[in-house]
Each structure stands twice: as structure tokens, then as C-alpha cells.
Design a protein around this motif. Sequence first.
Motif, mmCIF file in Angstrom:
data_model
loop_
_atom_site.group_PDB
_atom_site.id
_atom_site.type_symbol
_atom_site.label_atom_id
_atom_site.label_comp_id
_atom_site.label_asym_id
_atom_site.label_seq_id
_atom_site.Cartn_x
_atom_site.Cartn_y
_atom_site.Cartn_z
ATOM 1 N N PRO A 268 24.862 -5.782 15.848
ATOM 2 C CA PRO A 268 25.258 -6.880 16.496
ATOM 3 C C PRO A 268 26.827 -7.119 16.023
ATOM 4 O O PRO A 268 27.427 -7.384 16.816
ATOM 5 C CB PRO A 268 24.404 -8.067 16.031
ATOM 6 C CG PRO A 268 23.254 -7.412 15.699
ATOM 7 C CD PRO A 268 23.585 -6.061 14.976
ATOM 8 N N GLU A 269 27.218 -6.674 14.932
ATOM 9 C CA GLU A 269 28.547 -7.163 14.425
ATOM 10 C C GLU A 269 29.442 -5.753 14.838
ATOM 11 O O GLU A 269 30.801 -5.890 14.552
ATOM 12 C CB GLU A 269 28.608 -7.227 12.898
ATOM 13 C CG GLU A 269 27.512 -8.040 12.383
ATOM 14 C CD GLU A 269 26.173 -7.533 12.218
ATOM 15 O OE1 GLU A 269 25.890 -6.534 12.443
ATOM 16 O OE2 GLU A 269 25.713 -8.096 11.256
ATOM 17 N N HIS A 270 28.906 -4.972 15.601
ATOM 18 C CA HIS A 270 29.819 -3.651 15.701
ATOM 19 C C HIS A 270 31.069 -4.071 16.657
ATOM 20 O O HIS A 270 30.752 -4.571 17.568
ATOM 21 C CB HIS A 270 29.111 -2.715 16.468
ATOM 22 C CG HIS A 270 29.633 -1.120 16.323
ATOM 23 N ND1 HIS A 270 30.434 -1.094 17.352
ATOM 24 C CD2 HIS A 270 29.162 -0.236 15.724
ATOM 25 C CE1 HIS A 270 30.915 0.528 16.937
ATOM 26 N NE2 HIS A 270 30.300 0.911 16.028
ATOM 27 N N PRO A 271 32.276 -3.525 16.324
ATOM 28 C CA PRO A 271 33.536 -4.129 16.985
ATOM 29 C C PRO A 271 33.376 -3.475 18.515
ATOM 30 O O PRO A 271 33.917 -4.127 19.197
ATOM 31 C CB PRO A 271 34.407 -3.039 16.360
ATOM 32 C CG PRO A 271 33.996 -2.120 15.251
ATOM 33 C CD PRO A 271 32.715 -2.631 15.042
ATOM 34 N N VAL A 285 23.960 -11.420 25.123
ATOM 35 C CA VAL A 285 24.657 -10.607 24.068
ATOM 36 C C VAL A 285 25.167 -11.653 23.007
ATOM 37 O O VAL A 285 24.788 -11.627 21.689
ATOM 38 C CB VAL A 285 25.498 -9.638 24.391
ATOM 39 C CG1 VAL A 285 26.514 -9.247 23.307
ATOM 40 C CG2 VAL A 285 24.790 -8.531 25.151
ATOM 41 N N ASP A 286 25.886 -12.710 23.375
ATOM 42 C CA ASP A 286 26.561 -13.608 22.632
ATOM 43 C C ASP A 286 25.504 -14.518 22.042
ATOM 44 O O ASP A 286 25.674 -14.858 20.789
ATOM 45 C CB ASP A 286 27.354 -14.657 23.321
ATOM 46 C CG ASP A 286 28.787 -13.751 23.769
ATOM 47 O OD1 ASP A 286 28.936 -12.758 23.364
ATOM 48 O OD2 ASP A 286 29.622 -14.336 24.746
ATOM 49 N N ASP A 287 24.406 -14.789 22.850
ATOM 50 C CA ASP A 287 23.383 -15.678 22.073
ATOM 51 C C ASP A 287 22.880 -15.058 20.955
ATOM 52 O O ASP A 287 22.578 -15.459 19.947
ATOM 53 C CB ASP A 287 22.334 -16.089 23.312
ATOM 54 C CG ASP A 287 21.243 -16.949 22.902
ATOM 55 O OD1 ASP A 287 21.731 -17.857 22.110
ATOM 56 O OD2 ASP A 287 20.185 -16.665 23.281
ATOM 57 N N TYR A 288 22.358 -13.589 21.263
ATOM 58 C CA TYR A 288 21.550 -12.807 20.317
ATOM 59 C C TYR A 288 22.401 -12.734 19.034
ATOM 60 O O TYR A 288 21.898 -12.940 17.695
ATOM 61 C CB TYR A 288 21.286 -11.374 20.903
ATOM 62 C CG TYR A 288 20.576 -10.517 19.757
ATOM 63 C CD1 TYR A 288 19.267 -10.936 19.630
ATOM 64 C CD2 TYR A 288 21.269 -9.585 19.246
ATOM 65 C CE1 TYR A 288 18.472 -10.221 19.025
ATOM 66 C CE2 TYR A 288 20.262 -8.912 18.282
ATOM 67 C CZ TYR A 288 19.222 -9.079 18.113
ATOM 68 O OH TYR A 288 18.328 -8.474 17.134
ATOM 69 N N ARG A 289 23.788 -12.558 19.101
ATOM 70 C CA ARG A 289 24.717 -12.424 18.122
ATOM 71 C C ARG A 289 24.665 -13.686 17.177
ATOM 72 O O ARG A 289 24.644 -13.602 16.145
ATOM 73 C CB ARG A 289 26.036 -11.974 18.478
ATOM 74 C CG ARG A 289 26.194 -10.569 19.203
ATOM 75 C CD ARG A 289 27.378 -10.147 19.754
ATOM 76 N NE ARG A 289 28.291 -9.514 18.735
ATOM 77 C CZ ARG A 289 29.563 -9.160 18.936
ATOM 78 N NH1 ARG A 289 30.236 -9.433 20.125
ATOM 79 N NH2 ARG A 289 30.115 -8.364 17.962
ATOM 80 N N THR A 290 24.831 -14.867 17.842
ATOM 81 C CA THR A 290 24.773 -16.122 17.114
ATOM 82 C C THR A 290 23.541 -16.261 16.206
ATOM 83 O O THR A 290 23.774 -16.539 15.224
ATOM 84 C CB THR A 290 24.765 -17.165 18.077
ATOM 85 O OG1 THR A 290 26.052 -16.855 19.148
ATOM 86 C CG2 THR A 290 25.323 -18.452 17.566
ATOM 87 N N GLN A 291 22.463 -15.744 16.847
ATOM 88 C CA GLN A 291 21.243 -15.963 16.214
ATOM 89 C C GLN A 291 21.033 -15.017 15.045
ATOM 90 O O GLN A 291 20.436 -15.508 14.217
ATOM 91 C CB GLN A 291 20.001 -15.645 17.182
ATOM 92 C CG GLN A 291 19.347 -16.474 17.903
ATOM 93 C CD GLN A 291 18.556 -16.332 18.962
ATOM 94 O OE1 GLN A 291 17.580 -15.284 18.501
ATOM 95 N NE2 GLN A 291 18.243 -16.852 20.168
ATOM 96 N N VAL A 292 21.506 -13.944 15.472
ATOM 97 C CA VAL A 292 21.691 -13.008 14.079
ATOM 98 C C VAL A 292 22.222 -13.591 12.796
ATOM 99 O O VAL A 292 22.049 -13.469 11.734
ATOM 100 C CB VAL A 292 22.170 -11.654 14.678
ATOM 101 C CG1 VAL A 292 22.070 -10.586 13.231
ATOM 102 C CG2 VAL A 292 20.863 -10.961 15.385
ATOM 103 N N ALA A 293 23.506 -13.955 13.387
ATOM 104 C CA ALA A 293 24.515 -14.679 12.333
ATOM 105 C C ALA A 293 23.967 -15.840 11.587
ATOM 106 O O ALA A 293 24.171 -15.930 10.380
ATOM 107 C CB ALA A 293 25.633 -14.964 12.993
#
Length: 810
Positions: A268-271, A285-293
Motif C-alpha cells: 500500500p505504501e508503494h510510490p 484505494v485511499d481508504d484502504y491505505r488509511t486503514q493499513v496505516a
Amino acid sequence: MSSTDRYDAEAVERKWQAEWAAKGTNAFTKDELERADEPYYNLMMFPYPSAEGLHIGNIYAFTGADVHGRYWRLQGKTVFEPIGFDAFGIHSENYALKVGTNPADLIPRNVENFTRQLTRMGGMYDWTHTVDTTDPKYYRWTQWIFLKLYQGGLVERRNAPVNWCPSCKTVLANEQVVGGLCERCDTAVEQRQLPQWFFKISQYAERLLDNIEKLDWSDTTRKAQANWIGRSEGAEVDFSIQGGSGAVRVFTTRPDTLFGATYMVLAPEHPLVDSLTTAACRAAVDDYRTQVAKRDLVERKKTDKEKTGVFTGGYCINPMTGKAIPVWIADYVLMEYGTGAIMAVPGHDQRDFEFATVFGLPIMRVIAAPGEDANTALDSAYDGDGTLVNSGRFDGASVEAGKRAIVADLAKRGAGEAKVNYRLHDWCVSRQRYWGPPIPMVHCERCGAVPVPESELPVLLPRVEDFKPDDSGVSPLARVKSWYETTCPQCQGPARRETDVSDTFLDSAWYFLRYPSADRDDVPFDAELTRKWLPVHSYIGGNEHAVLHLMYSRFVTMALKDLGFIDFEEPFAKFRAHGLIINEGTKMSKSRGNVIVPDALIDKYGADTVRVYLMFLGPFEQGGDYRDQGIQGPHGFLTRLWQSVLDANDVAPDPVVERKLHQTIRQVTEQIPNLQYNTAIAAMMEYLNVVRAGGRTPRRAEVAPLVLMIAPFAPHVAEELYQRLGHNESLFASARWPVFDEAKAADALLDVGVQVNGKLRARVQVAADADEAAVRAAALANDNVSRFVDGKTIRKAIYVPGKLLNLVVG
RNA sequence: GCCCGGGUGGUGAAACUGGUAGACACAAGGGACUUAAAAUCCCUCGACCGCAAGGUUGUGCGGGUUCGAGUCCCGCCCCGGGCACCA
């Protein structure tokens, strides 16, 4: 017999500890260290000086190492045996917070208590060469090492995630996160990105791995090191982005399965996630990335949860099939390993298979096991050997050949290359904490990060009364304006000190270099002394440090060698891991309330008895089960030894006893260097039983060598008995290890087992030089043997000289 | 899941390179010495059968190799420790 002649452990131990201290028996001057003929550096892992004092595990480890050192000393080596204190770190800091004291006040008290206990155990420590990692005279050089590595290009500052507790407002170590919650307040832990300092240990991965086979280390430790470095061979492959420029690079160990790559997954953090994500997928995508973070680092790495992920909307081209495959993001792909992106081959990788099953992605077979073909259905990932199928012109190749052929093909087209990857990642040395050495860097707006000039070391850790973490997310030092405000060493403009401190592992990654030179304030380690005394000849410690501490020490040593400060690259020629002590079959812990208190034990039996007992419990490298009653055995043994020496007369030794003596010397001499202490002690007990059998009066020549052999284990009582045998000097300063005579150890008669058809039927005594025929004759003369042999034919006879005769009849 | 250890009497444990299983020690029982106790010394101590001599059996489980297996090989079970979505 007067009462003063009774074995009084306390008096004996007090006397000899005072004697050793007064005469400097175990301490070396600089001159003595420089002139040593046969230097032997006997190192043991230095302890963290806790408020509770030494626990039995420490004592066990230190005693085992001390026995080793004392043995080599009696063999004529100059044994340097230092000890010190690893007193920085989160343990001290948390404990200080808990009891509301400053660690700077706490540590000296703990060190004093540890010193008292270590002395009381009779360790052969050179107290004139000790280290305390929290002493500015020590950590000045820890900072120096940071600077040298920095100058050598081995230090880098970059963002990295940390565990963050939003309630305690502090950074947590991984072990402080329990089930995704903060261990103190049960708040859900999050990830935060902070700029941190890294040591580039991964540059040394190959050397660290290759050297392992040359080390004389415990096998388990070497394997743990190799696994930690985790070399894996494979390839990096570019998947070009459809409708865009550039490519996504993945690392794979299975280039042979490339035709089966039906989708891709990025961390998820991939540039590249941003540019790959389409407008339609952006929100998800943004939602998933926030959750993972939001999730903490430990939780993130759990493997047993269901696969999650989202589609980015983007596609890449499989370089083999030319087909577009969808790009997903998922938290099972880790940014810190490989390239942070994978090609998913659900047919042949279980994780990918699970993911594809959850999200309905295509699963294709590209490897067929024997008896299978291209169309055999897959109900789980197949990761075994076989031949390539559904792989165009590579069909029919073996897995091995397929790997080579496909990598060659990719290389030719510039779409990939063979690549070796290591699991080992760079060492983050930053700690957003108080109790550690300040990292010697300064941040200047104009010049960036600037190292503190060597001449300004040490950067002193200021005394801070309120070092509780707050919501700033940075070190408590960041609140001490008077401390962090400084000027830039380069431009003299206003600047700010680095307010993170360094990892405790850095303190311990070089302490063995410091010991011989501990009295020098002008250099971290004297070049001459270092050449003479290092690498460390023997290092003994716990397997809990098998990976990190030893790895970091090896790395720092290698780096210092490359930088020209030392001329060897492996710090520990020999390492042995000791086992763990348990209590009556269960692990000792404060919460169970079954922790053995060493001081009370010593009060009751004396340090010598405790030492012998601990070493007698079981094999040193495996540990043992401490049972309260068992200590009677060693205690009785020392008491009988005492009595035997005092009672001994001058009559010449009995030949039978003398033979046993030489056999005992042989066994003990062989076993002590191999750390087989339990059996060495058993041999000595057995011998003393022979000496005293039937209440006979021991002879001086029978017991004198035993006093020397027990000396590594029970140094105080050995000294006392040695003196009573008429010697003036300390045993350790003047005596030499007894030598056995093979001729005198040889038995005159041998006891040979006689088997008939593999079953033991008798034992016969024969002369030591009897040949097979003689043994056979003696065997057949035995009633019980003839009973089983008579009337049958001896078809075969196997004779193991001096041990066993097996008659096969039928 | 993977990687290391380990599984042997009532207990902690021994057993070299495939060659007499249980050394040494604790606990237990018996005896000697002692007014008594302590200390010390001696004896017994895997299980089953036997008065004994001796026999049978026995090293987590099931197979195998071997004249012979605690030890080697194959397949399992259990305990301890470490690592863990490593592509």
C-alpha cells in the motif's frame, strides 16, 4: 578435630575474595596486558543491571564462562575476563518512570549491587577494566563510532514507520504492542512515519552470511544468523505499465512461473500506487491505505488473517504473455522486502492463491508435477518441482532449467535480471527516547544534517527530570530547548541537535573492543592492545542474543575494519550459547513467584556449592532443571573433599586409586573445554568415592590433583585446600593443571560383554592385551554362554576389541 | 506454517565414531557407628517372573537397515525456544 577445621564456606569465601582483591590476582596492568605470552580473552555477555539484582540465569551463564576462564588460566594462559554493565535502554527508562526516579540515580545503585553479587559469586573479573555504557567516558566512543560510520557512508536518514500509541503519545517498541494494543493503556496502536537514522548493514549481508561457515560458533546460532540474513536467489522483472510510462519492478524467486502471473500486488505504501490508481478506484484505494496505516506494525505482519486488498484500476503487461494484468494493493505485500511489489502467481504460491480465491482472480497452472498435465485442476497452490506447462516455448523445461531460460530471455530483452535478495534490512538506530546516548548530529536549516565534530564529543545526555514521553512524538530531549539549541559546526548559524538517542544494541555492538583499553580516555581502543587481544577467543552468552546483538557486533567490527581501525572482521572466534535454567520443570518468572534468589542460596551453602550445583544440573549448553533438594549432592561432595584433604596422609598412592585418578584427569581435561561440566563434575565425584571407599584414609597424592581440578568450579575452597596442602601462593597464580599419564590410566583387566545372537549373556574379564581368540575362549568357558551356544554352530563372531564379543549361532 | 533444540527410572541426568542402557546425583528404603542426633560409611533401588542362578521386557509411537539401534533411515505424536504473509 577443632571446629575451625570444619568446612565453613562463608569464612573461606570471605578470606579468598579479600585476598584476590588485595593481591590483584585477577586484574591486569596495561603493561601486563601488553606483555602477555598466551593471551586468552574470555568474554561473557554483560548484564543489564536491573533493580532486582542478578538472577539465577545470569549467575548460571557467568559461572559457566568463569569456569572456562579459570580452566585456561590453570593451563597457563593469561586469561582476561572482564565484565561490565549494559545500562542504557528502555528497561531502565520504563522502570525509572514506574518508580518515579531518574535512571541516572538508579543505575549507579544497581551497578553497585551487581558488583557486590558478582564478586560474591567468585568470578575472576578484572575490575580495573570494566565498562558502563551510560558513563560519558564510554558513550563518547559509542558516538564516535556513529560518526565514523557516518563518514564511511554507512549511515543514512530516511522515513520509517514506528508504532505509535495515541493515548500515551509515545513511540512503542514492537514488544510493547500486545495484540494491536498498547501494553500499558490498551489503546489501539497506529503507525507513524518518522525520519530516522539507519546503519546500512544490508550492504554487508553477503559477507555476514559467507563468513558464518568459518566461525567456531554453536550450530544453532550460526543457523539463526543465516536464517536472519535470509538469502534468496531469484530475479527482478519489469512489468510495464499499460497506457503509461515506466514499469513496476518485482522480485521473484520463481521466474519459471512468470506465465502464471495473472495479477500484481503492490504494498500500500508503494510510490507507484498513486499514478496507477484510476479515478474510479481512488476512493477505495485511499481508504484502504488509511486503514493499513492505522494498524500497528506487529498486527500488520500477522499471517493468519484473511487476505484483504483493493484494485487500483491500473494494469501492467506480463512480459511473457504480453497480456494486461490488473494491479492490486494489499497489506500482505511488504514495502521493506524486495521491491515492495510482487507478481502474483496464484497457481503456485499459497498466499497468492488465497488472495485470488477471495477476489475471484484467475488461477492458472504453469507447473505440472509428475502425472499431471497443463489441465490438471488446482485446488491449492502447487509449489513443488515439475515441468513447465502453459508457458509457450518454455513448455517441458524443468523448474530449474525454466528459471534460467526465462531469466536469460528477460535479460536479453532488458526486462529483467537475476538477482539475489536478502531479508536482512538496514538497522534503525534512532530511538525516540530519553535513556540513551544522544545521536551526535546537528540539524541546520542551511547545511542540513551535520555531524558533531569529534573534538566536541561526548554530546552529554542532559539530566532531565521530566522525561515522560509527550504528544510531540519525538524524544523527551526535544523538550529541552537549552540543550538542543546549538550552532551549526559548519556555518555557525543557529541549529538544532538531533534529539533522538541511539539504540542500546549499538552500545553493546562494540563493548568487547573497549574492555582491554577501558582505562584510556584518548582513544576508544588502543591499537596495540586490540591487535594482541582480539578477536575474542571465547564468547559465552544466551541464545536470545543469537541474532541481533551478534549480528550488529559483527557488522560494526566489519565496518571498523573497512574503515581501517582494526585488522580483523569477525569479533568472536568462538561463541557458545548456554542453556536456560528452569525451576522444578517450570520456567522462572516474577509472576509465577518461583524465581530463585541467589543471595539466600549463597548464605545457606556458599558460592562454591552454588557454582558446582549449577554446573552439575545438566549440560551447560542445554540448561537444566533446578531442584531445591539437588544442591545437597554438590554440597556434600565439597564437604567430603574438604575432609579428605584435611585427613590425607603421606602414604604413597594406592595403584588402583591412582589408575582411577589418571582416568579422571583424562576425562575432566577433555570435557571442561567442551563445556561438558556436568559430566566432568560427575567424574570427580566418582573419583572421590573411590578415594574414600570403605572409609579408607585418603593419601595426599590422591587428593592434591582433585583440588586443582575442582578449582575452576569451586575456586574459594580449592584455594584454601591448596594452601593447607602447603602452598603459599594463590592456586591460580602458581598451580598448573594436572597431567595424566596414559600408561597409568590403562586398565589391567578388561570387562568384555558377551552376546549370543545380539543378546547379552555374560561379562568376562580378560587381560588388557587379550586377543580375540583369548576372549572367545573365556566366553565359551562361561556357563551361561555355553548354555546358549552348545549344540549350535557358531556362524559368525563379531569382536569389538576390549568391549564386546557377539557370537551368531544358528 | 518454517527453523532450531528435546522426549531415557520416582526425579535431575549419563552413554566415545552403531557395540555391555541408566554413570554421577537427588529422593526413597534398609543397615553400621552413636546414649541420642548430626556427620560419615555400607547395601538395595526401571518393570515383570524367580528362593536363587537366571529369564523376559524396556530409551515418545509405528516401520526399516544391521550380527547388534537410545544412537542411523522413513513416517508420525508430544514438549520447549526462536522466526513468521520474505514473494
